[in-house]
Design a protein around this motif. Sequence first.
Motif, mmCIF file in Angstrom:
data_model
loop_
_atom_site.group_PDB
_atom_site.id
_atom_site.type_symbol
_atom_site.label_atom_id
_atom_site.label_comp_id
_atom_site.label_asym_id
_atom_site.label_seq_id
_atom_site.Cartn_x
_atom_site.Cartn_y
_atom_site.Cartn_z
ATOM 1 N N ASN A 16 -24.420 -13.181 27.130
ATOM 2 C CA ASN A 16 -23.284 -13.198 26.204
ATOM 3 C C ASN A 16 -23.171 -14.510 25.434
ATOM 4 O O ASN A 16 -22.160 -14.756 24.774
ATOM 5 N N ASP A 17 -24.184 -15.347 25.547
ATOM 6 C CA ASP A 17 -24.202 -16.633 24.834
ATOM 7 C C ASP A 17 -22.956 -17.460 25.132
ATOM 8 O O ASP A 17 -22.311 -18.014 24.229
ATOM 9 N N ALA A 18 -22.612 -17.545 26.401
ATOM 10 C CA ALA A 18 -21.446 -18.328 26.804
ATOM 11 C C ALA A 18 -21.728 -19.815 26.601
ATOM 12 O O ALA A 18 -22.861 -20.280 26.749
ATOM 13 N N PHE A 20 -37.909 -19.916 28.602
ATOM 14 C CA PHE A 20 -36.962 -19.990 29.715
ATOM 15 C C PHE A 20 -35.513 -19.942 29.227
ATOM 16 O O PHE A 20 -34.592 -20.325 29.949
ATOM 17 N N ASP A 21 -35.335 -19.488 27.980
ATOM 18 C CA ASP A 21 -34.002 -19.376 27.376
ATOM 19 C C ASP A 21 -33.268 -20.716 27.385
ATOM 20 O O ASP A 21 -32.065 -20.799 27.687
ATOM 21 N N ILE A 45 -31.951 -10.868 22.568
ATOM 22 C CA ILE A 45 -32.190 -12.313 22.462
ATOM 23 C C ILE A 45 -31.032 -13.091 23.075
ATOM 24 O O ILE A 45 -29.862 -12.764 22.872
ATOM 25 N N ARG A 46 -31.376 -14.128 23.812
ATOM 26 C CA ARG A 46 -30.379 -15.041 24.359
ATOM 27 C C ARG A 46 -30.487 -16.372 23.616
ATOM 28 O O ARG A 46 -31.503 -17.060 23.717
ATOM 29 N N LEU A 47 -29.458 -16.690 22.886
ATOM 30 C CA LEU A 47 -29.453 -17.969 22.174
ATOM 31 C C LEU A 47 -29.262 -19.111 23.167
ATOM 32 O O LEU A 47 -28.506 -18.986 24.135
ATOM 33 N N SER A 48 -29.940 -20.213 22.915
ATOM 34 C CA SER A 48 -29.812 -21.359 23.821
ATOM 35 C C SER A 48 -28.965 -22.479 23.223
ATOM 36 O O SER A 48 -28.459 -23.333 23.957
#
Length: 343
Positions: free
Chosen positions: A141-143, A168-169, A332-335
């Motif tokens: 959830n891109d917390a 590794f995000d 996709i998981r934003l970092s």
Amino acid sequence: MYQILNVFKYFVALLLVGILIGLISLAVVSYRDSDAFLTFRNAYTVETFLTRLRNGDASNPKEHGRLYKVVQALRPELVGKLPKDEDIPYDYRYFSKEVVANFLQDSSASLKVLKEDPNILQVFAPEEKYIAKLLLLSGANDAIARGERTVNGYAKRLEMTGTYTSAFDYPTGLFVIDGDVLNPALQTWDGLVIIDASGTLHIKDIRRLEYNFTEYDIDHSRQDYLNFLNIAKRAKLSIFQTHLLITGGAIDTSPTSDRRFRRRAIFQDQQHRVSVYDSFEEQPTLYELAETLKNNYGATEAVNLDMGPYGYCARYENGIRTKLYFAKGQGIRLSNILIFNYR
């Protein structure tokens, strides 16, 4: 007794008149030495200074101070009619003919052009207050794991992906938020984006990195690396590493790359404005992107931002999203996110 009283009144009146004359004289002198005097009918100009210099009347701190006041209030009429080059003393020729002309260049016109350019998402001039922020994100959830998204008193914000995300995000390359080193592992890229404690963004070349007139070779000297990151901690700097496109006004990426994508970049120009560029339908190589920024916008420093499935970018006002320029890809998981809060 009555006569003594009259003499006393006469004396007091003379004293008050003397004080009044003194105050008026002081006000006139102060006015003539102030910037307001520069708007007077016979304004002191660069021409005035040069004339007095040639006459031997300007070789003193007072006249040079007047020249500085002219520069502080500079506008075309305060230049005057400059003599020919050969008639200007050599030590003042460059400043009078070239530097003053550079100062007079109308940056407001170019700022208007920038703001109306469809590829410029936003431009921040030095006089327009903004506060940049860097966030570390985590999870599906891109917390927000580190950093703050909003700033009190700033209703608008433009946010976008900053640097690249690893397998590794996690942000790739040196990554620091408010002085906390969250990724110490340097990458090969030469671009550093540094946000100072006031929220002002700076683009730096890692090969020419300096802070407070001290140079730091952070990818060769361990001591320089540690010293610089200690400074980042004390000064609460936020930093991310990415591809450098332009440094010192020169393109700094290889023309041999043929990979084409929609691109997004941040660049600075000679007026120290910070602009966000998006190529939209165009899919340039990194070199072509650098050429566009240099030739079309006069970029002196520029870095690439992550795009592709990680190329999120959106605009908000009062907490409501008003424009989605690019959504992240499916799964996709934003970092990380770079944010500009502005009014």
